[in-house]
Design a protein around this motif. Structure first.
Motif, PDB file in Angstrom:
ATOM      1  N   ARG A 104       0.736  -1.150  -0.124  1.00  0.00           N
ATOM      2  CA  ARG A 104       0.033  -0.133  -0.094  1.00  0.00           C
ATOM      3  C   ARG A 104       0.867   1.322   0.129  1.00  0.00           C
ATOM      4  NH1 ARG A 104      -2.728   0.806   5.925  1.00  0.00           N
ATOM      5  NH2 ARG A 104      -1.886   2.874   5.714  1.00  0.00           N
ATOM      6  N   TYR A 105       0.248   2.334  -0.280  1.00  0.00           N
ATOM      7  CA  TYR A 105       1.005   3.590  -0.470  1.00  0.00           C
ATOM      8  C   TYR A 105      -0.121   4.756  -0.203  1.00  0.00           C
ATOM      9  CZ  TYR A 105       3.199   7.710  -2.340  1.00  0.00           C
ATOM     10  OH  TYR A 105       3.665   9.130  -2.315  1.00  0.00           O
ATOM     11  N   GLU A 106       0.205   5.534   0.908  1.00  0.00           N
ATOM     12  CA  GLU A 106      -0.866   6.623   0.987  1.00  0.00           C
ATOM     13  C   GLU A 106      -0.228   8.079   1.073  1.00  0.00           C
ATOM     14  OE1 GLU A 106      -0.901   7.172   5.786  1.00  0.00           O
ATOM     15  OE2 GLU A 106      -1.406   5.193   5.223  1.00  0.00           O
ATOM     16  N   ILE A 107      -1.095   8.801   0.621  1.00  0.00           N
ATOM     17  CA  ILE A 107      -0.705  10.438   0.406  1.00  0.00           C
ATOM     18  C   ILE A 107      -1.772  11.179   1.325  1.00  0.00           C
ATOM     19  CG2 ILE A 107       0.366  10.021  -1.576  1.00  0.00           C
ATOM     20  CD1 ILE A 107      -2.070  11.585  -2.983  1.00  0.00           C
ATOM     21  N   ALA A 108      -1.286  12.304   1.810  1.00  0.00           N
ATOM     22  CA  ALA A 108      -2.262  13.140   2.487  1.00  0.00           C
ATOM     23  C   ALA A 108      -2.636  14.324   1.564  1.00  0.00           C
ATOM     24  CB  ALA A 108      -1.764  13.512   3.957  1.00  0.00           C
ATOM     25  N   ILE A 109      -3.626  14.650   1.320  1.00  0.00           N
ATOM     26  CA  ILE A 109      -3.947  15.896   0.511  1.00  0.00           C
ATOM     27  C   ILE A 109      -3.839  17.230   1.505  1.00  0.00           C
ATOM     28  CG2 ILE A 109      -5.649  17.282  -0.883  1.00  0.00           C
ATOM     29  CD1 ILE A 109      -4.955  14.483  -1.873  1.00  0.00           C
ATOM     30  N   PRO A 110      -2.748  18.032   1.037  1.00  0.00           N
ATOM     31  CA  PRO A 110      -2.303  19.290   1.841  1.00  0.00           C
ATOM     32  C   PRO A 110      -3.431  19.961   2.052  1.00  0.00           C
ATOM     33  CG  PRO A 110      -1.041  19.250  -0.051  1.00  0.00           C
ATOM     34  CD  PRO A 110      -1.919  17.994  -0.292  1.00  0.00           C
ATOM     35  N   GLY A 111      -3.622  20.520   3.407  1.00  0.00           N
ATOM     36  CA  GLY A 111      -4.678  21.602   3.651  1.00  0.00           C
ATOM     37  C   GLY A 111      -4.778  22.965   2.622  1.00  0.00           C
ATOM     38  N   THR A 112      -3.724  23.168   1.958  1.00  0.00           N
ATOM     39  CA  THR A 112      -3.600  24.240   0.861  1.00  0.00           C
ATOM     40  C   THR A 112      -4.133  23.935  -0.400  1.00  0.00           C
ATOM     41  OG1 THR A 112      -1.428  23.815   0.688  1.00  0.00           O
ATOM     42  CG2 THR A 112      -1.775  25.393   2.220  1.00  0.00           C
ATOM     43  N   ALA A 113      -4.372  22.657  -0.618  1.00  0.00           N
ATOM     44  CA  ALA A 113      -4.737  22.125  -1.886  1.00  0.00           C
ATOM     45  C   ALA A 113      -5.900  22.831  -2.508  1.00  0.00           C
ATOM     46  CB  ALA A 113      -4.911  20.673  -1.817  1.00  0.00           C
ATOM     47  N   ASP A 114      -5.878  23.460  -3.694  1.00  0.00           N
ATOM     48  CA  ASP A 114      -6.974  23.956  -4.501  1.00  0.00           C
ATOM     49  C   ASP A 114      -7.978  23.070  -4.962  1.00  0.00           C
ATOM     50  OD1 ASP A 114      -6.068  26.670  -3.945  1.00  0.00           O
ATOM     51  OD2 ASP A 114      -4.610  26.570  -5.815  1.00  0.00           O
ATOM     52  N   THR A 115      -9.154  23.415  -5.058  1.00  0.00           N
ATOM     53  CA  THR A 115     -10.271  22.584  -5.879  1.00  0.00           C
ATOM     54  C   THR A 115      -9.854  22.442  -7.247  1.00  0.00           C
ATOM     55  OG1 THR A 115     -11.971  23.703  -4.367  1.00  0.00           O
ATOM     56  CG2 THR A 115     -12.814  22.498  -6.286  1.00  0.00           C
ATOM     57  N   ALA A 116      -9.871  21.223  -7.479  1.00  0.00           N
ATOM     58  CA  ALA A 116      -9.373  20.998  -9.123  1.00  0.00           C
ATOM     59  C   ALA A 116      -9.711  19.326  -9.464  1.00  0.00           C
ATOM     60  CB  ALA A 116      -7.880  21.001  -9.131  1.00  0.00           C
ATOM     61  N   THR A 117      -9.602  19.030 -10.767  1.00  0.00           N
ATOM     62  CA  THR A 117      -9.676  17.862 -11.191  1.00  0.00           C
ATOM     63  C   THR A 117      -8.544  17.389 -11.876  1.00  0.00           C
ATOM     64  OG1 THR A 117     -12.028  17.954 -11.236  1.00  0.00           O
ATOM     65  CG2 THR A 117     -11.208  16.073 -12.354  1.00  0.00           C
ATOM     66  N   TYR A 118      -7.846  16.235 -11.586  1.00  0.00           N
ATOM     67  CA  TYR A 118      -6.706  15.867 -12.276  1.00  0.00           C
ATOM     68  C   TYR A 118      -6.877  14.100 -12.972  1.00  0.00           C
ATOM     69  CZ  TYR A 118      -4.978  19.520  -9.297  1.00  0.00           C
ATOM     70  OH  TYR A 118      -4.606  20.729  -8.717  1.00  0.00           O
ATOM     71  N   SER A 119      -5.957  14.020 -13.606  1.00  0.00           N
ATOM     72  CA  SER A 119      -6.153  12.648 -14.221  1.00  0.00           C
ATOM     73  C   SER A 119      -5.069  11.885 -13.459  1.00  0.00           C
ATOM     74  CB  SER A 119      -5.411  12.605 -15.709  1.00  0.00           C
ATOM     75  OG  SER A 119      -6.441  13.410 -16.531  1.00  0.00           O
ATOM     76  N   LEU A 120      -5.461  10.646 -12.920  1.00  0.00           N
ATOM     77  CA  LEU A 120      -4.612   9.697 -12.277  1.00  0.00           C
ATOM     78  C   LEU A 120      -4.130   8.441 -13.169  1.00  0.00           C
ATOM     79  CD1 LEU A 120      -3.446   8.690  -9.531  1.00  0.00           C
ATOM     80  CD2 LEU A 120      -5.407   7.504  -9.354  1.00  0.00           C
ATOM     81  N   VAL A 121      -2.964   8.255 -13.312  1.00  0.00           N
ATOM     82  CA  VAL A 121      -2.468   7.073 -14.184  1.00  0.00           C
ATOM     83  C   VAL A 121      -1.737   6.219 -13.381  1.00  0.00           C
ATOM     84  CG1 VAL A 121      -2.781   8.609 -16.459  1.00  0.00           C
ATOM     85  CG2 VAL A 121      -0.393   8.593 -15.297  1.00  0.00           C
ATOM     86  N   CYS A 122      -1.483   4.973 -14.296  1.00  0.00           N
ATOM     87  CA  CYS A 122      -0.720   3.993 -13.914  1.00  0.00           C
ATOM     88  C   CYS A 122       0.387   3.954 -14.965  1.00  0.00           C
ATOM     89  CB  CYS A 122      -1.230   2.648 -13.487  1.00  0.00           C
ATOM     90  SG  CYS A 122      -0.008   1.278 -13.362  1.00  0.00           S
ATOM     91  N   THR A 123       1.682   4.300 -14.890  1.00  0.00           N
ATOM     92  CA  THR A 123       2.680   4.317 -16.036  1.00  0.00           C
ATOM     93  C   THR A 123       2.983   3.190 -16.635  1.00  0.00           C
ATOM     94  OG1 THR A 123       4.535   4.568 -14.584  1.00  0.00           O
ATOM     95  CG2 THR A 123       3.501   6.984 -15.043  1.00  0.00           C
ATOM     96  N   ILE A 124       2.737   1.998 -15.822  1.00  0.00           N
ATOM     97  CA  ILE A 124       3.048   0.681 -16.169  1.00  0.00           C
ATOM     98  C   ILE A 124       1.987   0.260 -17.152  1.00  0.00           C
ATOM     99  CG2 ILE A 124       3.634  -1.698 -15.659  1.00  0.00           C
ATOM    100  CD1 ILE A 124       4.451  -0.582 -12.815  1.00  0.00           C
ATOM    101  N   HIS A 125       0.736   0.534 -16.787  1.00  0.00           N
ATOM    102  CA  HIS A 125      -0.495  -0.106 -17.437  1.00  0.00           C
ATOM    103  C   HIS A 125      -1.101   1.140 -18.342  1.00  0.00           C
ATOM    104  CE1 HIS A 125       0.375  -2.903 -14.560  1.00  0.00           C
ATOM    105  NE2 HIS A 125       0.402  -3.707 -15.441  1.00  0.00           N
ATOM    106  N   LEU A 126      -0.708   1.661 -19.423  1.00  0.00           N
ATOM    107  CA  LEU A 126      -1.368   2.971 -19.978  1.00  0.00           C
ATOM    108  C   LEU A 126      -2.711   2.957 -20.016  1.00  0.00           C
ATOM    109  CD1 LEU A 126       1.733   3.375 -22.795  1.00  0.00           C
ATOM    110  CD2 LEU A 126       1.250   4.222 -20.448  1.00  0.00           C
ATOM    111  N   ASN A 127      -3.478   2.024 -20.259  1.00  0.00           N
ATOM    112  CA  ASN A 127      -4.972   2.073 -20.243  1.00  0.00           C
ATOM    113  C   ASN A 127      -5.445   2.093 -18.761  1.00  0.00           C
ATOM    114  OD1 ASN A 127      -4.239  -0.447 -19.422  1.00  0.00           O
ATOM    115  ND2 ASN A 127      -6.041  -1.451 -20.259  1.00  0.00           N
ATOM    116  N   MET A 128      -4.725   2.208 -17.777  1.00  0.00           N
ATOM    117  CA  MET A 128      -5.037   2.274 -16.258  1.00  0.00           C
ATOM    118  C   MET A 128      -5.346   3.829 -16.003  1.00  0.00           C
ATOM    119  SD  MET A 128      -3.721   0.157 -13.077  1.00  0.00           S
ATOM    120  CE  MET A 128      -4.235   0.493 -11.322  1.00  0.00           C
ATOM    121  N   LYS A 129      -6.626   4.292 -16.146  1.00  0.00           N
ATOM    122  CA  LYS A 129      -6.826   5.856 -15.819  1.00  0.00           C
ATOM    123  C   LYS A 129      -7.781   5.906 -14.744  1.00  0.00           C
ATOM    124  CE  LYS A 129      -5.094   6.773 -20.458  1.00  0.00           C
ATOM    125  NZ  LYS A 129      -5.256   7.335 -21.568  1.00  0.00           N
ATOM    126  N   GLY A 130      -7.555   7.014 -13.940  1.00  0.00           N
ATOM    127  CA  GLY A 130      -8.667   7.432 -13.012  1.00  0.00           C
ATOM    128  C   GLY A 130      -8.707   8.889 -12.939  1.00  0.00           C
TER     129      GLY A 130
END
Length: 113
Positions: A80-106
């Motif tokens: 597992r891997y975890e990240i915390a969203i910083p309190g200063t993060a702006d409202t936005a939408t980002y593409s999430l990808v797996c660079t090993i499996h190019l069709n794996m997107k979120g």
């Protein structure tokens, strides 16, 4: 200073170090069969996202449009891997990808505080 005062002060200090905002949550994302589940992740500043690699193969997580929030990170099988969203993060939408499996997107949506 009494032993009780020292213990109470230490306990309060420990709570202050581990305290999270009241609205903070933990969002679980599973990586399996070349998919992100859920495919769209909605998080608020202060939330923690935990990525679980449920596969027998290596995966990565990466926000190509916002590397400072999530640089490429490889997750071994059944790890597992975890990240915390910083309190200063702006409202936005980002593409999430797996660079090993190019069709794996979120998608990662940072919602208003």
């Amino acid at each position: 200073m009494s032993v009780r005062t020292i213990l109470v002060t230490a306990a309060l200090g420990a709570l202050a170090l581990t305290a999270r905002p009241v609205h903070a949550g933990v969002i679980e994302v599973h990586l399996k069969e070349q998919r992100f589940e859920p495919k769209t992740i909605s998080a608020r500043p202060g939330d923690t996202i935990v990525f679980y690699n449920d596969d027998k193969e290596l995966h990565s997580v990466f926000l190509p449009d916002h590397e400072s929030l999530l640089a490429e990170h490889f997750i071994d099988p059944h790890a597992r891997y975890e990240i915390a969203i910083p309190g200063t993060a702006d409202t936005a939408t980002y593409s999430l990808v797996c660079t090993i499996h190019l069709n794996m997107k979120g998608t990662l949506q940072i919602l208003a505080k």
